[in-house]
Write an enzyme that holds these catalytic residues in place. Structure first.
Site, PDB file in Angstrom:
ATOM      1  N   TYR A 141      62.568  83.312 -78.594  1.00  0.00           N
ATOM      2  CA  TYR A 141      62.371  83.006 -80.016  1.00  0.00           C
ATOM      3  C   TYR A 141      61.181  83.751 -80.595  1.00  0.00           C
ATOM      4  O   TYR A 141      61.238  84.288 -81.697  1.00  0.00           O
ATOM      5  CB  TYR A 141      62.185  81.493 -80.146  1.00  0.00           C
ATOM      6  CG  TYR A 141      62.184  80.983 -81.551  1.00  0.00           C
ATOM      7  CD1 TYR A 141      63.368  80.683 -82.197  1.00  0.00           C
ATOM      8  CD2 TYR A 141      61.002  80.778 -82.226  1.00  0.00           C
ATOM      9  CE1 TYR A 141      63.374  80.197 -83.486  1.00  0.00           C
ATOM     10  CE2 TYR A 141      60.995  80.294 -83.520  1.00  0.00           C
ATOM     11  CZ  TYR A 141      62.188  80.008 -84.142  1.00  0.00           C
ATOM     12  OH  TYR A 141      62.192  79.530 -85.426  1.00  0.00           O
ATOM     13  N   LYS A 179      67.655  69.530 -88.727  1.00  0.00           N
ATOM     14  CA  LYS A 179      68.474  70.039 -87.627  1.00  0.00           C
ATOM     15  C   LYS A 179      68.443  69.128 -86.405  1.00  0.00           C
ATOM     16  O   LYS A 179      69.479  68.862 -85.798  1.00  0.00           O
ATOM     17  CB  LYS A 179      68.019  71.448 -87.229  1.00  0.00           C
ATOM     18  CG  LYS A 179      68.844  72.046 -86.109  1.00  0.00           C
ATOM     19  CD  LYS A 179      68.392  73.456 -85.771  1.00  0.00           C
ATOM     20  CE  LYS A 179      69.200  74.005 -84.598  1.00  0.00           C
ATOM     21  NZ  LYS A 179      68.768  75.364 -84.243  1.00  0.00           N
ATOM     22  N   ARG A 192      58.422  81.056 -89.090  1.00  0.00           N
ATOM     23  CA  ARG A 192      58.363  80.192 -87.902  1.00  0.00           C
ATOM     24  C   ARG A 192      58.132  81.019 -86.636  1.00  0.00           C
ATOM     25  O   ARG A 192      57.310  80.672 -85.790  1.00  0.00           O
ATOM     26  CB  ARG A 192      59.667  79.398 -87.841  1.00  0.00           C
ATOM     27  CG  ARG A 192      59.755  78.345 -86.786  1.00  0.00           C
ATOM     28  CD  ARG A 192      61.003  77.498 -87.072  1.00  0.00           C
ATOM     29  NE  ARG A 192      61.482  76.810 -85.897  1.00  0.00           N
ATOM     30  CZ  ARG A 192      61.040  75.641 -85.466  1.00  0.00           C
ATOM     31  NH1 ARG A 192      60.077  75.025 -86.122  1.00  0.00           N
ATOM     32  NH2 ARG A 192      61.535  75.080 -84.392  1.00  0.00           N
ATOM     33  N   HIS A 247      63.413  82.822 -91.265  1.00  0.00           N
ATOM     34  CA  HIS A 247      62.943  82.382 -89.948  1.00  0.00           C
ATOM     35  C   HIS A 247      61.728  83.185 -89.466  1.00  0.00           C
ATOM     36  O   HIS A 247      61.094  82.816 -88.478  1.00  0.00           O
ATOM     37  CB  HIS A 247      64.088  82.484 -88.941  1.00  0.00           C
ATOM     38  CG  HIS A 247      64.341  81.225 -88.197  1.00  0.00           C
ATOM     39  ND1 HIS A 247      64.554  80.013 -88.809  1.00  0.00           N
ATOM     40  CD2 HIS A 247      64.396  80.987 -86.872  1.00  0.00           C
ATOM     41  CE1 HIS A 247      64.735  79.093 -87.889  1.00  0.00           C
ATOM     42  NE2 HIS A 247      64.645  79.650 -86.705  1.00  0.00           N
ATOM     43  N   HIS A 298      60.548  72.740 -79.381  1.00  0.00           N
ATOM     44  CA  HIS A 298      61.605  73.255 -78.511  1.00  0.00           C
ATOM     45  C   HIS A 298      61.597  72.486 -77.202  1.00  0.00           C
ATOM     46  O   HIS A 298      60.577  71.931 -76.812  1.00  0.00           O
ATOM     47  CB  HIS A 298      61.360  74.731 -78.179  1.00  0.00           C
ATOM     48  CG  HIS A 298      61.715  75.678 -79.274  1.00  0.00           C
ATOM     49  ND1 HIS A 298      61.371  77.005 -79.248  1.00  0.00           N
ATOM     50  CD2 HIS A 298      62.397  75.517 -80.443  1.00  0.00           C
ATOM     51  CE1 HIS A 298      61.816  77.610 -80.332  1.00  0.00           C
ATOM     52  NE2 HIS A 298      62.426  76.730 -81.075  1.00  0.00           N
ATOM     53  N   ARG A 327      61.505  75.012 -90.078  1.00  0.00           N
ATOM     54  CA  ARG A 327      62.715  75.722 -90.488  1.00  0.00           C
ATOM     55  C   ARG A 327      62.755  75.709 -92.017  1.00  0.00           C
ATOM     56  O   ARG A 327      62.251  74.795 -92.656  1.00  0.00           O
ATOM     57  CB  ARG A 327      63.949  75.038 -89.922  1.00  0.00           C
ATOM     58  CG  ARG A 327      64.077  75.191 -88.418  1.00  0.00           C
ATOM     59  CD  ARG A 327      65.227  74.366 -87.859  1.00  0.00           C
ATOM     60  NE  ARG A 327      65.189  74.409 -86.412  1.00  0.00           N
ATOM     61  CZ  ARG A 327      64.471  73.576 -85.654  1.00  0.00           C
ATOM     62  NH1 ARG A 327      63.766  72.609 -86.216  1.00  0.00           N
ATOM     63  NH2 ARG A 327      64.476  73.690 -84.350  1.00  0.00           N
TER      64      ARG A 327
END
Length: 186
Positions: free
Chosen positions: A169, A64, A137, A134, A160, A41
């Site tokens: 994603y 995060k 990623r 983003h 994840h 991130r």
């Protein structure tokens, strides 16, 4: 804020890096090139300190999630890091801000997320892409999935915990699944 997608064409990936360097700075191009290879991130990417790099590994605690990312650095990333280190041996951060660098009393800080967002948006506008921080990623995840078709590996790389989240994603849609059913006849 518009949702960003993975960049699917290799030529576009390279063009983005080139345009970031031409329109913004070498530092922005480095963020793009290194970020693509680390799949972190943006907050974690910008917070990298040279002390976090141990030989051929990067070890950081994700802001995060609190999870530890222990990433083996590939040749391309190592070369970019060596170049940055050689050019700015006094820097603490890999992507250190140049603002207030003359002031002796101000502690060094990393480049801001806002500055990177602005640079990426500028290039995205030029290319008519929803390009954001983003994108790096998501692009890494998408290309790993395309190379391996192993969603478990992509989940592990992105750290994840859900396949559904990972598929959304990286931009694998129902249309992609339908296409796989049509194209693969047994």
């Amino acid at each position: 804020m518009a949702e960003v997608q993975a960049i699917k064409k290799h030529e576009t990936i390279q063009l983005i890096g080139h345009l970031l360097e031409m329109r913004c700075s070498k530092q922005m191009a480095d963020i793009w090139n290194i970020g693509l290879n680390l799949a972190l991130r943006i907050s974690d990417l910008l917070a990298i300190q040279f002390d976090d790099i141990q030989g051929e590994r990067l070890i950081v605690k994700e802001m995060k999630t609190g999870k530890q990312a222990n990433i083996k650095l590939n040749h391309k990333v190592l070369m970019h890091i060596q170049d940055v280190r050689a050019e700015y041996p006094q820097h603490i951060y890999l992507f250190q801000s140049f603002r207030n660098q003359q002031s002796k009393n101000i502690k060094p800080r990393p480049l801001t997320r806002r500055a990177v967002t602005k640079a990426f948006a500028l290039v995205g506008e030029e290319l008519k892409l929803a390009l954001g921080t983003h994108s790096m990623r998501k692009t890494r995840g998408y290309h790993l999935y395309q190379n391996t078709k192993d969603i478990g590996r992509v989940m592990k790389m992105l750290r994840h915990s859900s396949e559904g989240v990972t598929l959304r994603y990286i931009g694998i849609t129902q249309d992609d699944v339908d296409k796989d059913f049509v194209e693969l006849e047994i």
